[in-house]
Write an enzyme that holds these catalytic residues in place. Structure first.
Site, PDB file in Angstrom:
ATOM      1  N   HIS A 131       6.107   0.765   0.921  1.00  0.00           N
ATOM      2  CA  HIS A 131       5.494   1.041  -0.387  1.00  0.00           C
ATOM      3  C   HIS A 131       6.456   0.672  -1.521  1.00  0.00           C
ATOM      4  CE1 HIS A 131       2.776   3.707  -2.942  1.00  0.00           C
ATOM      5  NE2 HIS A 131       3.832   3.525  -3.737  1.00  0.00           N
ATOM      6  N   GLU A 132       7.707   1.124  -1.404  1.00  0.00           N
ATOM      7  CA  GLU A 132       8.672   0.883  -2.483  1.00  0.00           C
ATOM      8  C   GLU A 132       9.100  -0.582  -2.529  1.00  0.00           C
ATOM      9  OE1 GLU A 132       8.702   3.169  -4.462  1.00  0.00           O
ATOM     10  OE2 GLU A 132       7.995   4.806  -3.176  1.00  0.00           O
ATOM     11  N   HIS A 157       6.628  -2.481  -4.546  1.00  0.00           N
ATOM     12  CA  HIS A 157       6.958  -2.335  -5.976  1.00  0.00           C
ATOM     13  C   HIS A 157       8.085  -3.297  -6.369  1.00  0.00           C
ATOM     14  CE1 HIS A 157       4.269   0.916  -6.561  1.00  0.00           C
ATOM     15  NE2 HIS A 157       5.036   1.903  -6.107  1.00  0.00           N
TER      16      HIS A 157
END
Length: 255
Positions: free
Chosen positions: A156-157, A160
Site C-alpha cells: 500500500h505504502e 503511494h
C-alpha cells in the site's frame, strides 16, 4: 594347671568405626554435606520460582514494583515487535513477488527505496503504516497482525511512493490524495474477500469497490486539509472513475 596369664584379647575389628561398612569414613561426611547443599539449592530454586510467580501475577508486589514490572514488560514487547517487523520486512524484500515488483518499478522510475527508507516504529492504533516523501515508508510494528498484513501494508505504502514519484503529488490537494488512496487500497490487497470478512464486511454487492471507496475516505479524513465534513467523500467521488481504473504498474488488479 598352667598359671601363665593368658594374653589380653584383641579388640574386635567390628567395633572400629573405620572397618564398619555402615560407618565408612566417607559415608557420614557425604551425607551431611549433601543434605546442606540440597537445602541451599532448594531454597534458591524456591526463591526464584516465588519471585517469578509474584512478578507474573502481581500478588504481593508494591505499587513501585508493579510499575517496574509493567515497564520491563512494555520494553520487552516493544523490542520483540521491532525485531519481528524487521525480520518480516527483510524476508518480504527478498522473497515477496509483489514487494520486489513494486521496488523494481520504483528503482526504474528513479525513486529507488532501500531498507533504510522502510522504518519499523510504534504508531497509534488508527494506522498500520504510512508514507512521507521526506522520510519514506513507516511500518507500524505494534499494529501488524501477521507477515501477510505487513506485506499488504508495505505494498500500500509503496504504491503511494510510486504515485508520488511519477506525478509529484501535492498531499495538501485532496484530489491528489484521494486518487492515490483509491489506487493503494485497490492494488495492495487491502480489499481482498478474506480481509473484508475479517472486518465484518461481507455479502456486499460490488464488494471490492465498496471496500476501496470506504478505506480511501477513511485515509483522506486523516489529512488535515481534507478533514472537514464531506470533503473526503466529494474528493473520492470526483476522481473515482479514472483512479479506480488505473492499475499501473500492474496490468490488472493484482489480488
Amino acid at each position: 594347671m598352667d598359671s601363665t596369664t593368658p594374653p589380653p584379647r584383641a579388640t574386635p575389628a567390628a567395633t572400629t568405626t573405620a572397618n564398619d561398612p555402615r560407618e565408612s569414613a566417607g559415608t557420614a561426611p557425604t551425607t551431611i554435606t549433601g543434605s546442606a547443599t540440597g537445602t541451599s539449592e532448594g531454597d534458591a530454586l524456591f526463591s526464584r520460582w516465588h519471585k517469578r510467580l509474584t512478578r507474573m501475577t502481581g500478588l504481593g508486589l508494591s505499587d513501585a514494583e508493579r510499575a517496574e514490572v509493567a515497564a520491563e514488560r512494555a520494553a520487552q514487547l516493544a523490542d520483540d515487535q521491532f525485531r519481528t517487523c524487521e525480520k518480516w520486512k527483510n524476508d518480504l524484500l527478498r522473497h515477496s513477488p509483489l514487494i520486489r515488483f513494486l521496488t523494481q518499478h520504483l528503482e526504474a522510475a528513479g525513486c529507488g527505496f532501500s531498507r533504510q527508507h522502510m522504518i519499523c516504529q510504534p504508531c497509534d492504533p488508527t494506522r498500520s503504516g504510512g508514507f512521507s516523501p521526506e522520510h519514506g515508508v513507516v511500518l507500524c510494528e505494534n499494529q501488524l497482525m501477521s507477515k501477510s498484513h505487513l506485506e499488504e501494508t508495505l505494498a500500500h505504502e509503496l504504491i503511494h511512493a510510486l504515485d508520488h514519484c511519477r506525478a509529484k503529488l501535492d498531499w495538501s490537494n485532496c484530489l491528489h490524495h484521494a486518487c492515490t488512496e483509491i489506487r493503494a487500497a485497490n492494488l495492495s490487497g487491502d480489499c481482498t474477500f478474506s480481509n473484508e470478512v475479517m472486518r465484518g464486511n461481507w455479502g456486499v454487492s460490488k464488494q471490492q469497490q465498496a471496500c476501496v471507496k470506504r478505506r480511501a475516505i477513511l485515509s483522506l479524513r486523516s489529512n488535515p486539509h481534507c478533514s472537514a465534513p464531506g470533503v473526503a467523500e466529494e474528493a473520492v467521488a470526483e476522481v473515482w472513475n479514472s483512479c479506480f481504473a488505473d492499475t499501473w504498474p500492474f496490468d490488472e488488479v493484482y489480488r
